[in-house]
Write an enzyme that holds these catalytic residues in place. Structure first.
Site, PDB file in Angstrom:
ATOM      1  N   GLY A 192       0.813  -1.227   0.000  1.00  0.00           N
ATOM      2  CA  GLY A 192       0.000   0.000   0.000  1.00  0.00           C
ATOM      3  C   GLY A 192       0.836   1.262   0.000  1.00  0.00           C
ATOM      4  O   GLY A 192       0.542   2.216   0.720  1.00  0.00           O
ATOM      5  N   VAL A 193       1.899   1.279  -0.822  1.00  0.00           N
ATOM      6  CA  VAL A 193       2.866   2.382  -0.733  1.00  0.00           C
ATOM      7  C   VAL A 193       2.275   3.741  -1.130  1.00  0.00           C
ATOM      8  O   VAL A 193       2.814   4.779  -0.764  1.00  0.00           O
ATOM      9  CB  VAL A 193       4.158   2.125  -1.561  1.00  0.00           C
ATOM     10  CG1 VAL A 193       5.005   1.063  -0.922  1.00  0.00           C
ATOM     11  CG2 VAL A 193       3.837   1.790  -2.998  1.00  0.00           C
ATOM     12  N   ARG A 199      -1.532   6.651   2.955  1.00  0.00           N
ATOM     13  CA  ARG A 199      -0.945   7.534   3.987  1.00  0.00           C
ATOM     14  C   ARG A 199       0.082   6.788   4.816  1.00  0.00           C
ATOM     15  O   ARG A 199       1.191   7.270   5.042  1.00  0.00           O
ATOM     16  CB  ARG A 199      -2.063   8.076   4.897  1.00  0.00           C
ATOM     17  CG  ARG A 199      -2.833   9.195   4.270  1.00  0.00           C
ATOM     18  CD  ARG A 199      -4.068   9.494   5.066  1.00  0.00           C
ATOM     19  NE  ARG A 199      -5.059   8.453   4.865  1.00  0.00           N
ATOM     20  CZ  ARG A 199      -6.369   8.645   4.743  1.00  0.00           C
ATOM     21  NH1 ARG A 199      -6.855   9.849   4.859  1.00  0.00           N
ATOM     22  NH2 ARG A 199      -7.197   7.651   4.539  1.00  0.00           N
ATOM     23  N   ASP A 245       1.559  -2.161  -4.441  1.00  0.00           N
ATOM     24  CA  ASP A 245       0.340  -1.352  -4.427  1.00  0.00           C
ATOM     25  C   ASP A 245      -0.740  -2.120  -5.167  1.00  0.00           C
ATOM     26  O   ASP A 245      -0.458  -3.120  -5.839  1.00  0.00           O
ATOM     27  CB  ASP A 245       0.579   0.035  -5.037  1.00  0.00           C
ATOM     28  CG  ASP A 245      -0.300   1.086  -4.370  1.00  0.00           C
ATOM     29  OD1 ASP A 245      -0.990   0.757  -3.387  1.00  0.00           O
ATOM     30  OD2 ASP A 245      -0.304   2.246  -4.819  1.00  0.00           O
ATOM     31  N   PRO A 295      -3.822  -3.228  16.580  1.00  0.00           N
ATOM     32  CA  PRO A 295      -4.674  -2.132  16.110  1.00  0.00           C
ATOM     33  C   PRO A 295      -3.998  -0.774  16.247  1.00  0.00           C
ATOM     34  O   PRO A 295      -4.453   0.206  15.640  1.00  0.00           O
ATOM     35  CB  PRO A 295      -5.899  -2.221  17.022  1.00  0.00           C
ATOM     36  CG  PRO A 295      -5.412  -2.906  18.252  1.00  0.00           C
ATOM     37  CD  PRO A 295      -4.309  -3.830  17.823  1.00  0.00           C
ATOM     38  N   ASN A 296      -2.946  -0.714  17.054  1.00  0.00           N
ATOM     39  CA  ASN A 296      -2.227   0.562  17.208  1.00  0.00           C
ATOM     40  C   ASN A 296      -0.744   0.250  17.435  1.00  0.00           C
ATOM     41  O   ASN A 296      -0.394  -0.351  18.451  1.00  0.00           O
ATOM     42  CB  ASN A 296      -2.813   1.362  18.380  1.00  0.00           C
ATOM     43  CG  ASN A 296      -2.327   2.796  18.347  1.00  0.00           C
ATOM     44  OD1 ASN A 296      -1.146   3.067  18.138  1.00  0.00           O
ATOM     45  ND2 ASN A 296      -3.242   3.725  18.533  1.00  0.00           N
ATOM     46  N   HIS A 334      -9.758  13.539  17.168  1.00  0.00           N
ATOM     47  CA  HIS A 334      -9.187  13.137  15.879  1.00  0.00           C
ATOM     48  C   HIS A 334      -9.581  14.146  14.800  1.00  0.00           C
ATOM     49  O   HIS A 334     -10.475  14.962  14.993  1.00  0.00           O
ATOM     50  CB  HIS A 334      -9.667  11.735  15.470  1.00  0.00           C
ATOM     51  CG  HIS A 334      -8.935  10.631  16.171  1.00  0.00           C
ATOM     52  ND1 HIS A 334      -9.309  10.175  17.413  1.00  0.00           N
ATOM     53  CD2 HIS A 334      -7.840   9.905  15.801  1.00  0.00           C
ATOM     54  CE1 HIS A 334      -8.475   9.211  17.794  1.00  0.00           C
ATOM     55  NE2 HIS A 334      -7.574   9.025  16.834  1.00  0.00           N
ATOM     56  N   HIS A 335      -8.918  14.010  13.648  1.00  0.00           N
ATOM     57  CA  HIS A 335      -9.150  14.879  12.489  1.00  0.00           C
ATOM     58  C   HIS A 335     -10.587  14.799  11.959  1.00  0.00           C
ATOM     59  O   HIS A 335     -11.330  13.859  12.262  1.00  0.00           O
ATOM     60  CB  HIS A 335      -8.160  14.502  11.378  1.00  0.00           C
ATOM     61  CG  HIS A 335      -8.178  13.040  11.055  1.00  0.00           C
ATOM     62  ND1 HIS A 335      -9.069  12.489  10.175  1.00  0.00           N
ATOM     63  CD2 HIS A 335      -7.438  12.006  11.530  1.00  0.00           C
ATOM     64  CE1 HIS A 335      -8.869  11.185  10.102  1.00  0.00           C
ATOM     65  NE2 HIS A 335      -7.877  10.862  10.925  1.00  0.00           N
ATOM     66  N   LYS A 386     -12.258  11.504  10.176  1.00  0.00           N
ATOM     67  CA  LYS A 386     -12.514  10.208  10.851  1.00  0.00           C
ATOM     68  C   LYS A 386     -14.019   9.931  10.870  1.00  0.00           C
ATOM     69  O   LYS A 386     -14.806  10.812  11.194  1.00  0.00           O
ATOM     70  CB  LYS A 386     -11.942  10.231  12.277  1.00  0.00           C
ATOM     71  CG  LYS A 386     -12.036   8.886  12.961  1.00  0.00           C
ATOM     72  CD  LYS A 386     -11.070   8.765  14.125  1.00  0.00           C
ATOM     73  CE  LYS A 386     -11.219   7.424  14.832  1.00  0.00           C
ATOM     74  NZ  LYS A 386     -10.855   6.292  13.981  1.00  0.00           N
ATOM     75  N   THR A 438      -8.860   3.046  19.697  1.00  0.00           N
ATOM     76  CA  THR A 438      -7.906   3.154  20.808  1.00  0.00           C
ATOM     77  C   THR A 438      -8.626   3.563  22.096  1.00  0.00           C
ATOM     78  O   THR A 438      -8.333   3.041  23.174  1.00  0.00           O
ATOM     79  CB  THR A 438      -6.799   4.152  20.447  1.00  0.00           C
ATOM     80  OG1 THR A 438      -6.133   3.669  19.283  1.00  0.00           O
ATOM     81  CG2 THR A 438      -5.798   4.312  21.577  1.00  0.00           C
TER      82      THR A 438
HETATM   83  P1  NAD Z   1      -5.023   4.733   2.776  1.00  0.00           P
HETATM   84  O1  NAD Z   1      -6.404   4.643   2.197  1.00  0.00           O
HETATM   85  O2  NAD Z   1      -4.305   6.033   2.735  1.00  0.00           O
HETATM   86  O3  NAD Z   1      -4.065   3.640   2.050  1.00  0.00           O
HETATM   87  C1  NAD Z   1      -4.508   2.324   1.775  1.00  0.00           C
HETATM   88  C2  NAD Z   1      -3.494   1.654   0.841  1.00  0.00           C
HETATM   89  O4  NAD Z   1      -3.925   0.309   0.642  1.00  0.00           O
HETATM   90  C3  NAD Z   1      -3.390   2.316  -0.540  1.00  0.00           C
HETATM   91  O5  NAD Z   1      -2.042   2.352  -0.947  1.00  0.00           O
HETATM   92  C4  NAD Z   1      -4.168   1.371  -1.437  1.00  0.00           C
HETATM   93  O6  NAD Z   1      -3.673   1.358  -2.770  1.00  0.00           O
HETATM   94  C5  NAD Z   1      -3.903   0.029  -0.767  1.00  0.00           C
HETATM   95  N1  NAD Z   1      -4.981  -0.919  -1.081  1.00  0.00           N
HETATM   96  C6  NAD Z   1      -6.314  -0.745  -0.929  1.00  0.00           C
HETATM   97  N2  NAD Z   1      -6.988  -1.824  -1.356  1.00  0.00           N
HETATM   98  C7  NAD Z   1      -6.059  -2.694  -1.804  1.00  0.00           C
HETATM   99  C8  NAD Z   1      -6.123  -4.000  -2.379  1.00  0.00           C
HETATM  100  N3  NAD Z   1      -7.297  -4.623  -2.569  1.00  0.00           N
HETATM  101  N4  NAD Z   1      -4.964  -4.618  -2.702  1.00  0.00           N
HETATM  102  C9  NAD Z   1      -3.763  -4.020  -2.490  1.00  0.00           C
HETATM  103  N5  NAD Z   1      -3.647  -2.775  -1.954  1.00  0.00           N
HETATM  104  C10 NAD Z   1      -4.777  -2.130  -1.620  1.00  0.00           C
HETATM  105  O7  NAD Z   1      -5.156   4.198   4.267  1.00  0.00           O
HETATM  106  P2  NAD Z   1      -4.185   4.483   5.522  1.00  0.00           P
HETATM  107  O8  NAD Z   1      -4.635   5.690   6.271  1.00  0.00           O
HETATM  108  O9  NAD Z   1      -2.767   4.370   5.076  1.00  0.00           O
HETATM  109  O10 NAD Z   1      -4.556   3.223   6.463  1.00  0.00           O
HETATM  110  C11 NAD Z   1      -4.374   1.897   5.987  1.00  0.00           C
HETATM  111  C12 NAD Z   1      -4.829   0.916   7.070  1.00  0.00           C
HETATM  112  O11 NAD Z   1      -3.979   1.020   8.224  1.00  0.00           O
HETATM  113  C13 NAD Z   1      -6.257   1.141   7.582  1.00  0.00           C
HETATM  114  O12 NAD Z   1      -6.848  -0.117   7.843  1.00  0.00           O
HETATM  115  C14 NAD Z   1      -6.041   1.910   8.886  1.00  0.00           C
HETATM  116  O13 NAD Z   1      -7.110   1.760   9.799  1.00  0.00           O
HETATM  117  C15 NAD Z   1      -4.789   1.236   9.368  1.00  0.00           C
HETATM  118  N6  NAD Z   1      -3.984   1.993  10.350  1.00  0.00           N
HETATM  119  C16 NAD Z   1      -3.509   1.279  11.399  1.00  0.00           C
HETATM  120  C17 NAD Z   1      -2.657   1.872  12.313  1.00  0.00           C
HETATM  121  C18 NAD Z   1      -2.067   1.019  13.410  1.00  0.00           C
HETATM  122  O14 NAD Z   1      -1.270   1.525  14.215  1.00  0.00           O
HETATM  123  N7  NAD Z   1      -2.388  -0.283  13.450  1.00  0.00           N
HETATM  124  C19 NAD Z   1      -2.307   3.220  12.175  1.00  0.00           C
HETATM  125  C20 NAD Z   1      -2.806   3.936  11.086  1.00  0.00           C
HETATM  126  C21 NAD Z   1      -3.652   3.299  10.155  1.00  0.00           C
END
Ligand code: NAD
Length: 268
Positions: free
Chosen positions: A10-11, A14, A36, A124-125, A156-157, A160, A167
């Protein structure tokens, strides 16, 4: 020791971008692959476009190819993507760090099954500070069990979509568990109008939404004559990325199993 051969999923997302920056800044990790989703505009480009420079690693949707020879995949994507990556990791013998949230029961079962063959840290975090806050909350709850009202305030922002945050609910669970209470029965999620006096055994939640706040959580114990507040403030996604890399390094050489950040930080 040689650098950890790290693949990031998912490069373009965010968290994916924050992870690319974190890997570029960490001499103990080397970018080995960048994934990706199929159809993404970024496919074929150098992953360095997100981390200020050339990395020599082209972004691909071919997980098997990216994972050949890799030590670990760091995945913050979507549940359906993670489930496909789990299979690719099993086949490549690579560990996986899962930050993706929102799995259903089948997704969680797939993670548990894969953990029989590869090492997995699933949390989860991934913030080190939030995981410490959870532990401190349990300690504080036990000491302040009588005579203190417990409230959890989170901010949060504006984008959300759910409330309270996962959390905040996790903090509620930690405190309720330490006090032997059932969170479902004692949580109060909002107050309006004539609410009556506060019941001492409740745990209150308050939610703030606005601007670009990355994530603030405060656990408040309000007694007579004093208050104790435990607060964590995340100011950038770098904290989750650094926590995920810390987990990846901890997992290396540990063998198959399902772990979380409390294992990584010796907080159990
Ligand atoms: P985002 O929407 O900015 O990015 C998602 C990425 O996943 C994108 O690059 C997208 O291309 C890729 N993606 C989506 N569907 C896909 C598929 N079917 N196959 C391959 N790649 C796919 O989201 P984000 O804000 O980066 O958050 C991503 C995840 O991480 C969410 O589930 C979020 O809740 C989680 N998150 C967890 C923590 C933690 O500490 N555990 C912190 C922040 C975010």
């Amino acid at each position: 020791m040689s650098a950890l051969k790290t693949v990031i999923a998912g490069v373009s997302g965010r968290m994916g971008r924050a992870l690319l920056e974190a890997v570029a800044a960490d001499p103990a990790c080397a970018l080995h692959g960048a994934l990706d989703r199929a159809g993404s505009q970024t496919l074929g480009q150098d992953a360095g476009i997100y981390a200020g420079g050339k990395s020599g690693v082209a972004i691909t949707e071919q997980a098997a190819m990216a994972l050949t020879g890799a030590d670990v995949l760091v995945d913050f994507t979507r549940p359906e993507a993670t489930c496909a990556y789990l299979d690719a990791c099993r086949q490549a013998g690579a560990n996986i760090i899962i930050g993706t949230t929102g799995f259903d029961a089948a997704g969680k079962a797939a993670i548990e099954a894969a953990a029989k063959e590869i090492g997995i840290v699933f949390a989860p975090n991934f913030s080190v500070g939030v995981n410490l806050l959870m532990k401190l909350s349990e300690m504080a709850a036990r000491v302040l069990a009588e005579g203190y009202d417990i409230e959890i305030i989170e901010a949060h922002h504006r984008h959300k979509v759910d409330a309270p945050s996962g959390t905040a609910l996790g903090l509620g669970q930690a405190v309720a568990g330490a006090l032997g209470r059932d969170l479902k029965a004692c949580a109060v999620y909002g107050r309006e109008g004539v609410t009556g006096e506060r019941r001492p055994d409740t745990i209150g939640f308050a939610t703030v939404r606005g601007g670009d706040i990355v994530g603030d959580h405060t656990l408040l114990f309000a007694g007579v004559g004093e208050r104790v507040e435990l607060t964590h403030k995340a100011s950038s996604r770098a904290t989750f990325a650094q926590g995920a890399l810390r987990a990846a390094k901890w997992l290396q050489g540990r063998g198959p199993g399902l772990y979380d950040m409390r294992d990584v930080l010796s907080l159990k």
